[in-house]
Design a protein around this motif. Structure first.
Motif, short mmCIF file in Angstrom:
data_model
loop_
_atom_site.label_atom_id
_atom_site.label_comp_id
_atom_site.label_asym_id
_atom_site.label_seq_id
_atom_site.Cartn_x
_atom_site.Cartn_y
_atom_site.Cartn_z
N GLU A 41 10.82 18.64 -7.11
CA GLU A 41 11.45 17.58 -6.12
C GLU A 41 10.75 17.92 -4.83
OE1 GLU A 41 13.78 14.50 -5.24
OE2 GLU A 41 13.46 15.73 -7.09
N ALA A 42 10.06 18.98 -4.37
CA ALA A 42 9.35 19.77 -3.48
C ALA A 42 8.06 18.84 -3.58
CB ALA A 42 9.30 20.72 -2.88
N GLN A 43 7.64 19.05 -5.24
CA GLN A 43 5.77 18.55 -5.34
C GLN A 43 6.42 17.02 -5.28
OE1 GLN A 43 5.16 20.64 -9.17
NE2 GLN A 43 4.12 22.26 -8.18
N LYS A 44 7.55 16.25 -6.01
CA LYS A 44 7.69 14.99 -6.40
C LYS A 44 7.31 14.36 -4.72
CE LYS A 44 10.69 13.23 -8.25
NZ LYS A 44 11.73 12.85 -8.76
N SER A 48 4.63 12.06 -2.74
CA SER A 48 4.78 10.82 -1.87
C SER A 48 4.06 10.79 -0.74
CB SER A 48 6.42 10.22 -2.14
OG SER A 48 6.58 9.35 -1.81
N ILE A 49 4.34 11.97 0.08
CA ILE A 49 4.21 11.75 1.55
C ILE A 49 3.09 11.40 1.45
CG2 ILE A 49 3.60 13.29 3.22
CD1 ILE A 49 7.05 14.00 2.91
N ILE A 50 2.29 12.12 0.65
CA ILE A 50 0.22 11.73 0.65
C ILE A 50 0.19 10.57 -0.20
CG2 ILE A 50 -1.16 12.74 -0.88
CD1 ILE A 50 -0.08 15.61 -1.19
N LEU A 51 0.60 10.30 -1.18
CA LEU A 51 0.23 8.63 -1.68
C LEU A 51 0.12 7.86 -0.06
CD1 LEU A 51 1.35 8.01 -5.00
CD2 LEU A 51 -0.68 8.20 -4.62
N GLN A 54 -1.83 8.18 2.18
CA GLN A 54 -3.46 7.26 1.88
C GLN A 54 -3.34 5.96 2.12
OE1 GLN A 54 -3.54 8.89 -1.78
NE2 GLN A 54 -5.01 10.68 -1.09
N ASP A 55 -2.11 5.48 1.65
CA ASP A 55 -1.21 4.27 1.44
C ASP A 55 -1.74 3.24 3.27
OD1 ASP A 55 -0.98 1.36 0.64
OD2 ASP A 55 1.00 1.50 1.37
N ARG A 56 -1.53 4.23 4.37
CA ARG A 56 -1.51 4.06 5.53
C ARG A 56 -2.45 4.45 6.13
NH1 ARG A 56 3.62 6.72 5.04
NH2 ARG A 56 2.77 8.15 6.51
N ALA A 57 -3.35 5.41 5.82
CA ALA A 57 -4.99 5.68 5.47
C ALA A 57 -5.77 4.75 5.02
CB ALA A 57 -5.27 6.82 5.62
N ALA A 58 -5.65 3.99 3.89
CA ALA A 58 -6.13 2.87 3.18
C ALA A 58 -6.12 1.52 4.40
CB ALA A 58 -5.98 2.42 1.90
N LYS A 59 -5.05 1.09 4.23
CA LYS A 59 -4.36 -0.29 5.18
C LYS A 59 -4.74 0.18 6.50
CE LYS A 59 -0.29 -1.39 2.93
NZ LYS A 59 1.45 -1.63 2.85
N MET A 60 -4.99 1.42 7.73
CA MET A 60 -5.95 1.39 8.41
C MET A 60 -6.82 1.23 9.03
SD MET A 60 -3.37 4.32 10.74
CE MET A 60 -4.04 4.67 11.28
N GLU A 61 -8.15 1.68 7.49
CA GLU A 61 -8.87 1.38 7.84
C GLU A 61 -9.49 -0.11 7.04
OE1 GLU A 61 -12.73 3.13 5.12
OE2 GLU A 61 -10.69 3.94 4.51
N GLU A 62 -8.92 -0.55 6.26
CA GLU A 62 -9.02 -2.04 6.53
C GLU A 62 -8.58 -2.82 7.53
OE1 GLU A 62 -7.38 -5.13 3.62
OE2 GLU A 62 -7.10 -3.79 2.62
N SER A 63 -7.79 -2.70 8.53
CA SER A 63 -7.52 -3.29 9.49
C SER A 63 -8.24 -3.36 10.23
CB SER A 63 -6.51 -2.88 9.98
OG SER A 63 -6.03 -3.21 11.17
N GLY A 64 -9.24 -2.32 10.63
CA GLY A 64 -10.09 -0.69 11.70
C GLY A 64 -11.36 -1.75 10.99
N ARG A 65 -11.49 -2.07 9.58
CA ARG A 65 -12.85 -2.98 9.13
C ARG A 65 -12.68 -4.50 9.35
NH1 ARG A 65 -13.61 -0.68 3.05
NH2 ARG A 65 -14.38 1.48 3.86
#
Length: 200
Positions: A41-44, A48-51, A54-65
């Protein structure tokens, strides 16, 4: 009999120890299963937290670009507008310098003479007040005698240089003001300037 009691006690002890060991083994097995479930459960949750991160980071990077791209476009548009304004000012100054009273008298003399002496309508030339006053003091009388036609020089506070001319007593006119010439020259130069800005 004491031997039997002793055996009975040993048997009870062995059974108690075995039962305790079995119970302990069952508790350990249950704890192991629970630990595995908790770890899974902790791994899941970690995945989920990592994904999510990563999704927020990708959106922030896209927004920054996108923001950088928009800022670049805005800066380029601002730069182009500033360059066009500077070009307009330079052209305006050069046109005003080129359209002094002497140059105006030469230009007007030539175009009025070439317009045709058979026309009877009055020629109306409008220009800034200072130029009109200077041209009326000699140039106008000389020109009228050469073309045998009515010529009127009018002044306008709205003009800063150049002139307008009408060959039909003011019903229509040709615009040679500094503003009109500036617009024409800037329109002519803008495509060439755009090529220079694009590096062609």
């Amino acid at each position: 009999m004491s031997e039997q009691i002793k055996e009975l006690i040993e048997k009870i002890q062995q059974e108690g120890v075995k039962a305790a060991e079995d119970k302990a083994r069952a508790i350990i097995d249950e704890a192991g299963l629970q630990a595995q479930a908790i770890i899974k459960e902790a791994q899941k949750e970690a995945q989920s937290i990592i994904l999510g991160a990563q999704d927020r980071a990708a959106k922030m990077e896209e927004s920054g670009r996108a923001s950088l791209k928009q800022a670049g476009r805005d800066m380029l548009l601002s730069l182009r507008a500033e360059i066009n304004e500077m070009l307009g000012r330079m052209v305006r100054e050069r046109v005003r310098e080129a359209l002094g009273v002497e140059e105006l008298s030469q230009i007007l003399g030539r175009i009025i003479k070439e317009a045709g002496v058979h026309e009877k309508a009055e020629v109306v030339v409008t220009m800034k007040k200072e130029d009109a006053e200077k041209l009326e003091k000699g140039f106008l009388a000389e020109l009228k005698s050469q073309v045998h036609r009515g010529i009127k020089i009018a002044s306008s506070d709205a003009m800063h240089g150049g002139f307008t001319i009408s060959y039909d007593s003011g019903r229509s006119l040709f615009d040679f003001t500094d503003k009109a010439l500036e617009e024409y020259i800037v329109a002519l130069l803008s495509p060439k300037l755009a090529e220079v800005l694009r590096g062609k």
